[in-house]
Scaffold this active site. Structure first.
Site, PDB file in Angstrom:
ATOM      1  N   ASP A  83      12.611   4.971  -9.794  1.00 31.04           N
ATOM      2  CA  ASP A  83      12.458   6.218  -8.971  1.00 31.04           C
ATOM      3  C   ASP A  83      13.687   6.957  -8.687  1.00 31.04           C
ATOM      4  O   ASP A  83      14.317   6.071  -7.994  1.00 31.04           O
ATOM      5  CB  ASP A  83      11.322   5.852  -7.822  1.00 31.04           C
ATOM      6  CG  ASP A  83       9.856   6.369  -8.042  1.00 31.04           C
ATOM      7  OD1 ASP A  83       9.683   7.005  -9.044  1.00 31.04           O
ATOM      8  OD2 ASP A  83       9.281   5.863  -7.399  1.00 31.04           O
ATOM      9  N   GLU A 182      -0.944  10.862  -9.900  1.00 31.02           N
ATOM     10  CA  GLU A 182      -1.281  10.374  -8.972  1.00 31.02           C
ATOM     11  C   GLU A 182      -2.364  11.038  -8.212  1.00 31.02           C
ATOM     12  O   GLU A 182      -2.262  12.154  -7.832  1.00 31.02           O
ATOM     13  CB  GLU A 182      -0.162   9.996  -8.173  1.00 31.02           C
ATOM     14  CG  GLU A 182      -0.579   9.177  -6.977  1.00 31.02           C
ATOM     15  CD  GLU A 182       0.701   8.580  -6.026  1.00 31.02           C
ATOM     16  OE1 GLU A 182       1.739   8.655  -6.552  1.00 31.02           O
ATOM     17  OE2 GLU A 182       0.346   7.925  -4.999  1.00 31.02           O
TER      18      GLU A 182
HETATM   19  N1  LIG Z   1       1.668   0.076  -1.137  1.00 33.16           N
HETATM   20  C1  LIG Z   1       1.490   1.135  -1.715  1.00 33.16           C
HETATM   21  N2  LIG Z   1       0.605   1.853  -2.531  1.00 33.16           N
HETATM   22  C2  LIG Z   1       0.957   2.977  -3.153  1.00 33.16           C
HETATM   23  O1  LIG Z   1       0.116   3.325  -4.069  1.00 33.16           O
HETATM   24  C3  LIG Z   1       1.825   3.951  -2.637  1.00 33.16           C
HETATM   25  C4  LIG Z   1       2.740   3.313  -1.718  1.00 33.16           C
HETATM   26  N3  LIG Z   1       2.563   1.940  -1.186  1.00 33.16           N
HETATM   27  N4  LIG Z   1       3.592   4.437  -1.038  1.00 33.16           N
HETATM   28  C5  LIG Z   1       4.058   5.545  -1.632  1.00 33.16           C
HETATM   29  C6  LIG Z   1       2.654   5.929  -2.216  1.00 33.16           C
HETATM   30  C7  LIG Z   1       1.767   6.421  -0.893  1.00 33.16           C
HETATM   31  N5  LIG Z   1       0.581   6.419  -1.845  1.00 33.16           N
HETATM   32  C8  LIG Z   1      -0.717   6.554  -1.055  1.00 33.16           C
HETATM   33  C9  LIG Z   1      -0.675   6.178   0.184  1.00 33.16           C
HETATM   34  C10 LIG Z   1      -1.743   6.176   1.022  1.00 33.16           C
HETATM   35  C11 LIG Z   1      -3.030   6.681   0.285  1.00 33.16           C
HETATM   36  C12 LIG Z   1      -4.386   6.800   1.105  1.00 33.16           C
HETATM   37  O2  LIG Z   1      -4.381   5.928   2.073  1.00 33.16           O
HETATM   38  N6  LIG Z   1      -5.297   7.366   0.840  1.00 33.16           N
HETATM   39  C13 LIG Z   1      -6.700   7.643   1.011  1.00 33.16           C
HETATM   40  C14 LIG Z   1      -6.929   9.020   1.205  1.00 33.16           C
HETATM   41  C15 LIG Z   1      -6.273   9.324   2.579  1.00 33.16           C
HETATM   42  C16 LIG Z   1      -6.688  10.856   3.085  1.00 33.16           C
HETATM   43  O3  LIG Z   1      -7.594  11.536   2.298  1.00 33.16           O
HETATM   44  O4  LIG Z   1      -5.977  11.388   3.901  1.00 33.16           O
HETATM   45  C17 LIG Z   1      -7.541   7.082  -0.147  1.00 33.16           C
HETATM   46  O5  LIG Z   1      -8.858   6.875   0.123  1.00 33.16           O
HETATM   47  O6  LIG Z   1      -7.424   6.795  -1.265  1.00 33.16           O
HETATM   48  C18 LIG Z   1      -3.047   6.832  -1.126  1.00 33.16           C
HETATM   49  C19 LIG Z   1      -1.751   6.949  -1.834  1.00 33.16           C
HETATM   50  C20 LIG Z   1       0.629   6.026  -3.129  1.00 33.16           C
HETATM   51  N7  LIG Z   1       1.968   5.123  -3.025  1.00 33.16           N
HETATM   52  C1  LIG Z   2       3.108   4.814  -7.142  1.00 32.35           C
HETATM   53  C2  LIG Z   2       3.963   4.889  -8.012  1.00 32.35           C
HETATM   54  C3  LIG Z   2       3.777   5.730  -9.267  1.00 32.35           C
HETATM   55  C4  LIG Z   2       5.430   5.298  -7.365  1.00 32.35           C
HETATM   56  O1  LIG Z   2       5.919   6.265  -7.521  1.00 32.35           O
HETATM   57  C5  LIG Z   2       5.918   4.448  -6.634  1.00 32.35           C
HETATM   58  O2  LIG Z   2       5.630   3.102  -6.580  1.00 32.35           O
HETATM   59  O3  LIG Z   2       6.846   4.625  -5.826  1.00 32.35           O
HETATM   60 MG   LIG Z   3       7.374   6.760  -6.173  1.00 27.38          MG
END
Ligand SMILES: Nc1nc(=O)c2c([nH]1)NC[C@@H]1CN(c3ccc(C(=O)N[C@@H](CCC(=O)O)C(=O)O)cc3)CN21
Ligand SMILES: CC(C)C(=O)C(=O)O
Ligand SMILES: [Mg+2]
Length: 275
Positions: A83, A182
């Site tokens: 990345d 994503e």
């Molecule tokens: N451990 C981890 N996993 C990931 O997939 C990830 C990271 N870190 N860090 C960078 C980004 C951040 N990401 C994320 C972080 C939080 C949600 C999350 O909590 N989503 C909720 C909805 C939140 C809302 O609507 O405000 C869900 O239910 O999926 C999703 C992707 C994906 N990526």
């Molecule tokens: C969640 C993936 C696609 C990413 O960008 C990351 O791990 O940083």
């Molecule tokens: Mg990333």
């Protein structure tokens, strides 16, 4: 020969699903390669899962190089994508190419990934022209968390969905060899997958994508700050680690570890003379 950009194109053509995981260290990279993973991403998510930061914004080029190089050492046949961290490619095309080059030269990656659509197409073109394959990243782009207003699903209304399709077509035209989708509704991700000739890699993008990626600590049950909806546990490694740590603490306290099998010997006559 390493799997590479050509492997990705061939897999989409043959309808074979592409499996990816994130990775940040040598030992885990070796395990993932042995398990048959098609490609590894050294994600800037290392900010969350390795450094304990609340988001990916303060991850640096040095961080990506350190963890990237560690993973590259563990991979012999597996493509390593690294990345590009926040603000390493947005400022100028020149800076983007320079930093992508560092991730290849110092990080020993085989490709880079950056977030964004039409706005970063000049960067995608220039990095690709320098001989560095670029993976794009659309939908929920965590480096824009402050603009998006949270880590939530993208492209739900017609206007946003059309924008996403246009961005996908634009990054393909700019030379990206693949794209991460994503937090995109499954049916929209499937439509984008049909429209593109390059493979789509979903994370919260549904089964219609050409491949899937997850953060490995998420799928192992090793990370609990938050659990996105798209995360499935394929093992309870966090619980297994905690149990092993507790067993160690107990044996050290009881004096049952280390036993003779885990200690070194010296001849008794040498010891007698010392006494
Ligand atoms: N451990 C981890 N996993 C990931 O997939 C990830 C990271 N870190 N860090 C960078 C980004 C951040 N990401 C994320 C972080 C939080 C949600 C999350 O909590 N989503 C909720 C909805 C939140 C809302 O609507 O405000 C869900 O239910 O999926 C999703 C992707 C994906 N990526
Ligand atoms: C969640 C993936 C696609 C990413 O960008 C990351 O791990 O940083
Ligand atoms: Mg990333």
């Amino acid at each position: 020969m390493k799997n590479t950009v050509r492997t990705f194109a061939e897999m989409k053509e043959r309808g074979e699903k592409i499996s990816m995981l994130t990775c940040y260290d040598y030992s885990t990279a070796k395990l993932q390669e042995k398990a048959g993973i098609n490609a590894i991403l050294v994600g800037d998510s290392l900010g969350n899962v390795m450094l304990g930061l609340p988001d990916t914004l303060s991850v640096t080029m040095e961080d990506m190089i350190t963890f990237g190089h560690a993973v590259a050492r563990g991979c012999h046949d597996t493509m390593v994508v690294i990345d590009m961290p926040f603000m390493s490619y947005q400022v100028s095309i020149e800076q983007a190419v320079t930093n992508a080059g560092r991730l290849m030269k110092e990080g020993r990656g085989n490709a880079v990934k950056l977030e964004g659509g039409a706005a970063v197409c000049p960067q995608i073109r220039a990095i690709t022209d320098a001989g560095i394959p670029v993976m794009a990243h659309l939908g929920m782009t965590p480096q824009s968390v402050n603009s998006l207003g949270g880590n939530r699903v993208q492209g739900k209304n017609e206007e946003a969905a059309k924008q996403l399709i246009d961005d996908a077509l634009a990054i393909e035209k700019a030379g990206a060899f693949s794209v991460v989708l994503e937090c995109v509704p499954a049916k929209l991700a499937a439509l984008i997958t049909k429209k593109l000739t390059i493979p789509t890699i979903g994370i919260g993008g549904g089964a219609g994508c050409d491949g899937q990626i997850l953060v490995y600590q998420d799928m192992l049950g090793l990370f609990s700050d938050y659990t996105p909806k798209f995360v499935k546990h394929f093992g309870e490694v966090g619980a297994a680690m905690e149990a092993a740590f507790a067993a160690y603490v107990k044996e050290v306290q009881a004096g049952t570890f280390p036993d003779d099998a885990h200690s070194f010997k010296i001849d008794d006559d040498v010891m007698e003379r010392l006494y």
